[in-house]
Design a protein around this motif. Structure first.
Motif, PDB file in Angstrom:
ATOM      1  N   ASP A 153       0.905  -1.342   0.009  1.00  0.00           N
ATOM      2  CA  ASP A 153       0.147   0.058   0.012  1.00  0.00           C
ATOM      3  C   ASP A 153       0.689   1.200  -0.121  1.00  0.00           C
ATOM      4  O   ASP A 153       0.181   2.416  -0.403  1.00  0.00           O
ATOM      5  CB  ASP A 153      -1.012  -0.096   1.055  1.00  0.00           C
ATOM      6  N   ARG A 154       2.148   1.066   0.470  1.00  0.00           N
ATOM      7  CA  ARG A 154       3.062   2.557   0.635  1.00  0.00           C
ATOM      8  C   ARG A 154       3.641   2.693  -0.643  1.00  0.00           C
ATOM      9  O   ARG A 154       4.110   3.703  -0.799  1.00  0.00           O
ATOM     10  CB  ARG A 154       4.053   2.282   1.725  1.00  0.00           C
ATOM     11  N   ASP A 155       3.311   1.903  -1.774  1.00  0.00           N
ATOM     12  CA  ASP A 155       3.795   2.216  -3.120  1.00  0.00           C
ATOM     13  C   ASP A 155       3.403   3.650  -3.510  1.00  0.00           C
ATOM     14  O   ASP A 155       4.124   4.155  -4.306  1.00  0.00           O
ATOM     15  CB  ASP A 155       3.535   1.368  -4.095  1.00  0.00           C
ATOM     16  N   ARG A 156       2.200   3.884  -3.260  1.00  0.00           N
ATOM     17  CA  ARG A 156       1.850   5.232  -3.699  1.00  0.00           C
ATOM     18  C   ARG A 156       2.476   6.326  -2.999  1.00  0.00           C
ATOM     19  O   ARG A 156       2.824   7.488  -3.644  1.00  0.00           O
ATOM     20  CB  ARG A 156       0.370   5.525  -3.229  1.00  0.00           C
ATOM     21  N   ASP A 157       3.130   6.243  -1.933  1.00  0.00           N
ATOM     22  CA  ASP A 157       3.787   7.112  -1.445  1.00  0.00           C
ATOM     23  C   ASP A 157       5.301   7.329  -2.124  1.00  0.00           C
ATOM     24  O   ASP A 157       5.773   8.643  -2.300  1.00  0.00           O
ATOM     25  CB  ASP A 157       4.280   6.827   0.054  1.00  0.00           C
TER      26      ASP A 157
ATOM     27  N   MET B  61       6.543  10.814  -4.072  1.00  0.00           N
ATOM     28  CA  MET B  61       7.685  11.453  -3.943  1.00  0.00           C
ATOM     29  C   MET B  61       8.503  11.775  -5.298  1.00  0.00           C
ATOM     30  O   MET B  61       9.085  12.712  -5.449  1.00  0.00           O
ATOM     31  CB  MET B  61       8.621  10.598  -3.099  1.00  0.00           C
ATOM     32  N   GLN B  62       8.433  10.847  -6.193  1.00  0.00           N
ATOM     33  CA  GLN B  62       8.843  10.906  -7.502  1.00  0.00           C
ATOM     34  C   GLN B  62       8.352  12.132  -8.134  1.00  0.00           C
ATOM     35  O   GLN B  62       8.861  13.130  -8.812  1.00  0.00           O
ATOM     36  CB  GLN B  62       8.635   9.764  -8.205  1.00  0.00           C
ATOM     37  N   LEU B  63       6.963  12.472  -8.121  1.00  0.00           N
ATOM     38  CA  LEU B  63       6.557  13.567  -8.833  1.00  0.00           C
ATOM     39  C   LEU B  63       6.764  14.873  -8.167  1.00  0.00           C
ATOM     40  O   LEU B  63       7.180  15.858  -8.890  1.00  0.00           O
ATOM     41  CB  LEU B  63       4.808  13.345  -8.705  1.00  0.00           C
ATOM     42  N   ARG B  64       7.030  14.768  -6.871  1.00  0.00           N
ATOM     43  CA  ARG B  64       7.497  16.274  -6.135  1.00  0.00           C
ATOM     44  C   ARG B  64       8.725  16.405  -6.517  1.00  0.00           C
ATOM     45  O   ARG B  64       9.280  17.658  -6.871  1.00  0.00           O
ATOM     46  CB  ARG B  64       7.280  15.934  -4.677  1.00  0.00           C
TER      47      ARG B  64
ATOM     48  N   ARG C  84      16.816  11.222 -13.407  1.00  0.00           N
ATOM     49  CA  ARG C  84      17.072   9.726 -13.575  1.00  0.00           C
ATOM     50  C   ARG C  84      17.077   8.832 -12.652  1.00  0.00           C
ATOM     51  O   ARG C  84      16.466   7.784 -12.578  1.00  0.00           O
ATOM     52  CB  ARG C  84      18.482   9.531 -14.597  1.00  0.00           C
ATOM     53  N   ALA C  85      17.690   9.373 -11.452  1.00  0.00           N
ATOM     54  CA  ALA C  85      17.771   8.728 -10.230  1.00  0.00           C
ATOM     55  C   ALA C  85      16.315   7.999  -9.637  1.00  0.00           C
ATOM     56  O   ALA C  85      16.045   7.319  -8.966  1.00  0.00           O
ATOM     57  CB  ALA C  85      18.734   9.114  -9.211  1.00  0.00           C
ATOM     58  N   THR C  86      15.629   9.453  -9.695  1.00  0.00           N
ATOM     59  CA  THR C  86      14.106   9.166  -9.003  1.00  0.00           C
ATOM     60  C   THR C  86      13.406   8.249  -9.777  1.00  0.00           C
ATOM     61  O   THR C  86      12.581   7.422  -9.339  1.00  0.00           O
ATOM     62  CB  THR C  86      13.678  10.418  -8.946  1.00  0.00           C
ATOM     63  N   ALA C  87      13.836   8.129 -11.067  1.00  0.00           N
ATOM     64  CA  ALA C  87      12.807   7.167 -11.905  1.00  0.00           C
ATOM     65  C   ALA C  87      13.062   5.771 -11.356  1.00  0.00           C
ATOM     66  O   ALA C  87      12.288   4.736 -11.340  1.00  0.00           O
ATOM     67  CB  ALA C  87      13.265   7.429 -13.349  1.00  0.00           C
ATOM     68  N   ASP C  88      14.533   5.475 -11.358  1.00  0.00           N
ATOM     69  CA  ASP C  88      15.133   4.165 -10.962  1.00  0.00           C
ATOM     70  C   ASP C  88      14.614   3.803  -9.344  1.00  0.00           C
ATOM     71  O   ASP C  88      14.035   2.619  -9.160  1.00  0.00           O
ATOM     72  CB  ASP C  88      16.564   4.134 -11.062  1.00  0.00           C
ATOM     73  N   LEU C  89      14.521   4.841  -8.508  1.00  0.00           N
ATOM     74  CA  LEU C  89      14.042   4.612  -7.349  1.00  0.00           C
ATOM     75  C   LEU C  89      12.507   4.212  -7.219  1.00  0.00           C
ATOM     76  O   LEU C  89      12.197   3.304  -6.434  1.00  0.00           O
ATOM     77  CB  LEU C  89      14.273   5.818  -6.395  1.00  0.00           C
TER      78      LEU C  89
END
Length: 242
Positions: free
Chosen positions: A58-62, A66-69, A96-101
């Motif tokens: 369920d925490r995947d949405r968090d 964060m990536q969008l922010r 790039r890093a946020t996409a991989d995270l």
């Protein structure tokens, strides 16, 4: 030009310094969250903890939020500051890093979903030793990649890049063992497939950690090694001070 952890604190504009530091800080926060997601997904599987597995799922949405922010912050920096040289590399590396995270977060969610299936079926299945071993390996890679990013440490980043081959070998060996087991006992096919999907997710976490390490080298040295043969990389050239 090679950059160091001090490079981005030398602008005339204090606000620009703060914006760049905020990007790094928020990236590290996101990295800490996805690292926790992977750790707790594996913990839920090994301990048969369905509540923890549901929490990870369920925490995947968090993670997505964060990536969008962070992407929005990067967009504003690009639009308002029009950074050049090492500053531009930092912003691009963060994007790039946020996409991989975010994708690591997706893999943790997949592990949690498969863990729930296995827990519902009694969690008595082959392959959990291999899951534990590979999970420890890729989590160490992820932690080292994030540390390398925080410190602009190309030497540590290069070690992570080389570790990815070892994870691939461990993954291949585990999959062959599980394939053999399924051929010997057809009743185990369903649960073993769940374990194989978990192993695949862990292998992908290793791939994304490898990507993060490559971004560090790009950020510090301006060198894109994504399509280079890692066996041919000149470690001395990557790690020496310019």
């Amino acid at each position: 030009m090679e950059i160091t952890s001090e490079t981005h604190s030398q602008h005339i504009s204090r606000q620009f310094n703060q914006e760049l530091e905020a990007l790094k800080t928020h990236l590290m926060t996101m990295g800490g969250l996805v690292e926790q997601q992977v750790q707790e997904a594996i913990q839920a599987l090994l301990e048969g903890d369905s509540r923890l597995a549901e929490k990870v799922r369920d925490r995947d949405r968090d993670v997505n939020a964060m990536q969008l922010r962070i992407d929005d912050e990067c967009t504003r920096v690009l639009a308002r500051r029009q950074p050049a040289a090492s500053d531009l590399r930092l912003v691009l590396a963060v994007i790039r890093a946020t996409a991989d995270l975010e994708r690591i977060g997706d893999e943790a969610s997949k592990i949690a979903r498969n863990a729930l299936t296995l827990i519902d079926n009694g969690n008595n299945v082959r392959g959990l030793v291999e899951v534990r071993h590979i999970s420890e390996h890729v989590r160490r890679m992820l932690r080292d990649a994030l540390t390398a990013f925080a410190r602009f440490d190309t030497e540590l980043a290069l070690r992570v890049v080389h570790e990815d081959e070892s994870v691939d070998d461990e993954y291949g060996s585990a999959m062959r063992s599980l394939m053999t087991f399924m051929m010997e006992d057809s009743r185990a096919i369903g649960p073993v497939l769940n374990v194989m999907w978990i192993l695949r997710a862990l292998e992908r976490v290793g791939d994304h950690a490898d990507n993060l390490a490559e971004y560090v080298i790009y950020l510090v040295k301006g060198l894109d090694i994504r399509h280079m043969d890692t066996d041919q990389l000149d470690e001395e050239a990557l790690t020496r001070k310019e």
